[in-house]
Write an enzyme that holds these catalytic residues in place. Structure first.
Site, PDB file in Angstrom:
ATOM      1  CG  HIS A  19      -1.850   0.683   0.938  1.00  0.00           C
ATOM      2  ND1 HIS A  19      -3.508   0.873   1.243  1.00  0.00           N
ATOM      3  CD2 HIS A  19      -2.610   2.646   0.983  1.00  0.00           C
ATOM      4  CE1 HIS A  19      -4.300   1.416   1.038  1.00  0.00           C
ATOM      5  NE2 HIS A  19      -3.172   2.317   0.849  1.00  0.00           N
ATOM      6  CG  HIS A  21      -1.623   6.395  -2.315  1.00  0.00           C
ATOM      7  ND1 HIS A  21      -2.983   6.370  -3.503  1.00  0.00           N
ATOM      8  CD2 HIS A  21      -1.884   5.180  -1.651  1.00  0.00           C
ATOM      9  CE1 HIS A  21      -3.715   5.165  -2.324  1.00  0.00           C
ATOM     10  NE2 HIS A  21      -2.624   4.962  -1.282  1.00  0.00           N
ATOM     11  CG  ASP A  23      -0.442  10.101  -6.468  1.00  0.00           C
ATOM     12  OD1 ASP A  23      -1.110   9.089  -5.079  1.00  0.00           O
ATOM     13  OD2 ASP A  23      -1.892  10.388  -6.234  1.00  0.00           O
ATOM     14  N   GLY A 180     -10.049   7.512  -2.418  1.00  0.00           N
ATOM     15  CA  GLY A 180     -10.174   9.518  -2.364  1.00  0.00           C
ATOM     16  C   GLY A 180     -11.579   8.869  -1.107  1.00  0.00           C
ATOM     17  CG  HIS A 207      -7.557   2.874  -0.415  1.00  0.00           C
ATOM     18  ND1 HIS A 207      -7.674   2.256  -1.760  1.00  0.00           N
ATOM     19  CD2 HIS A 207      -7.573   3.820   0.340  1.00  0.00           C
ATOM     20  CE1 HIS A 207      -5.553   3.426  -1.481  1.00  0.00           C
ATOM     21  NE2 HIS A 207      -6.300   4.016  -0.646  1.00  0.00           N
ATOM     22  CD  GLU A 210      -7.506   6.168   4.992  1.00  0.00           C
ATOM     23  OE1 GLU A 210      -6.208   6.583   5.234  1.00  0.00           O
ATOM     24  OE2 GLU A 210      -7.785   6.340   4.125  1.00  0.00           O
ATOM     25  CG  ASP A 329      -1.290   6.308   2.913  1.00  0.00           C
ATOM     26  OD1 ASP A 329      -2.121   5.513   1.909  1.00  0.00           O
ATOM     27  OD2 ASP A 329      -2.319   6.589   3.857  1.00  0.00           O
TER      28      ASP A 329
END
Length: 389
Positions: A19, A21, A23, A180, A207, A210, A329
């Site tokens: 996990h 990302h 970006d 998102g 996701h 969370e 993350d």
């Protein structure tokens, strides 16, 4: 650190990252250089100051504020060359952290403002990932990576992105995800896309658990057909622990879940763990939790359990048999590496080398790889950890 790991170089140990990302893992200097070329204004043009700005923004305790930091990273990832560079450096940085297998998740639909098509973005990222792997191999190390193609929950492109992922399954794409704003955007919004993925035997992680709780997790399993849960930490809301005197505990009820108030076994107090149906389902079927300790604290994902990292329920989940995996993350926003997260577990929960290996093996087992590759990855981890003793 405990005696067994105090002198170890945890960075050198092989790791599995599930996990992370794309970006959320840019180098500050790269952001500055690409932003200048794109005419994008940044909070700072000093790499150190910019990195600090990202960390401070991420420490707000709000997932919404946390996500706003991505406006700057996504802005510099709109061209083919920008995507290639970011992906290449991403892999190099993973390897420097000891990662030997990494799944890189990102949302192609967020990278179209400069005229690229969805397929062109995936191809550019794959070119960058392969360049990064080659660079790592040239240095005498090894790393394997795959793309997790992600759809944004608030958009209406789920089916299109699912088809994109399947289209690239033989050229780098290993799985699908939705990301998102979680609250108010249940996976059922994309149920047709998830059905399409299932019909094409293409794996999905979702996701869930969370920013939203048990309803989100339930929906991810039912409509998202999730094989892993992105974060998933709030599954602990379906678990209760009652502390009683050990002499009063019914051994049959306690089983192997005896905990004291620090999460450790004790002779005078026993924590009797009771799981709801959802928690039992997730645990008993080995559905992996992609837990990101530092990020969970920053975004407020664990606010319901307490205000500090010591209140994170990951230890409860780990000790009661959930398939817990440890992840970063967003390395830029959280200012962490996977090594940092391992060191945090050692400091906060007194984990030893066996615990770190168990968590790593959980990740290897949950990787979106063929069985033979997962077994080879697990063997590599076991050999390396055994040699570190």
């Amino acid at each position: 650190m405990t005696a067994s790991v105090k002198t170890l170089d945890l960075q050198s140990l092989p790791k599995v990252s599930l996990h992370d990302h794309l970006d959320g893992g840019l180098r500050p200097a790269t952001i500055i250089e690409l932003a200048a070329a794109a005419g994008h204004k940044l909070p700072s043009t000093d790499p150190v100051a910019l990195a600090e700005w990202f960390r401070e923004s991420a420490d707000s305790g709000s997932l919404v504020r946390y996500l706003e930091t991505f406006d700057h990273t996504i802005a510099v990832m709109q061209t083919r060359d920008g995507l290639i560079r970011v992906a290449r450096e991403f892999v190099e940085d993973l390897a420097d952290d000891g990662v030997v297998y990494g799944e890189v998740r990102w949302a192609p639909e967020q990278h179209l403002t400069a005229g690229l098509t969805l397929d062109e973005t995936v191809e550019a990222v794959q070119e960058g990932l392969e360049a990064g792997v080659a660079s790592v191999e040239e240095s005498g190390r090894h790393i394997q990576v795959g793309q997790l193609i992600t759809a944004m929950r608030h958009a209406d492109r789920g089916q299109e992105i699912a088809e994109l992922a399947v289209r690239h399954r033989n050229s780098g794409a290993v799985g699908f995800d939705i990301a998102g704003a979680e609250e108010g955007f249940l996976p059922s919004r994309f149920k047709d896309a998830f059905t399409y993925l299932a019909e094409h035997n293409f794996p999905a992680t979702v996701h869930a658990g969370e920013a939203a709780g048990l309803e989100s997790i339930q929906d991810a399993l039912v409509h998202g057909r999730a094989q892993r849960l992105g974060h998933g930490v709030r599954i602990a809301e379906d678990i209760s622990v009652e502390y009683i005197a050990a002499e009063d505990a019914d051994e049959a009820a306690v089983g192997s879940s005896g905990l004291d108030e620090d999460g450790l076994s004790a002779e005078d107090t026993v924590g009797v763990v009771t799981m709801g149906e959802l928690a039992s389902w997730v645990r008993d079927r080995g559905i992996a939790l992609e837990i990101c300790p530092s990020s969970n604290l920053q975004t407020g994902a664990i606010a319901g359990f307490g205000g500090g990292i010591t209140d994170h329920p990951l230890d409860l989940l780990y000790q009661t048999g959930f398939r817990v995996t440890i992840n970063t993350d967003n390395r830029l926003m959280s200012g962490v590496t996977l090594t940092d997260e391992f060191e945090l577990l050692v400091e906060v929960f007194d984990y030893d080398l066996d615990d770190l290996l168990a968590l790593s093996l959980n990740a290897a087992e949950a990787a979106f790889l063929p069985l033979e590759d997962r077994e080879a990855l697990a063997d590599h981890l076991i050999e390396a950890y055994s040699g570190a003793r």
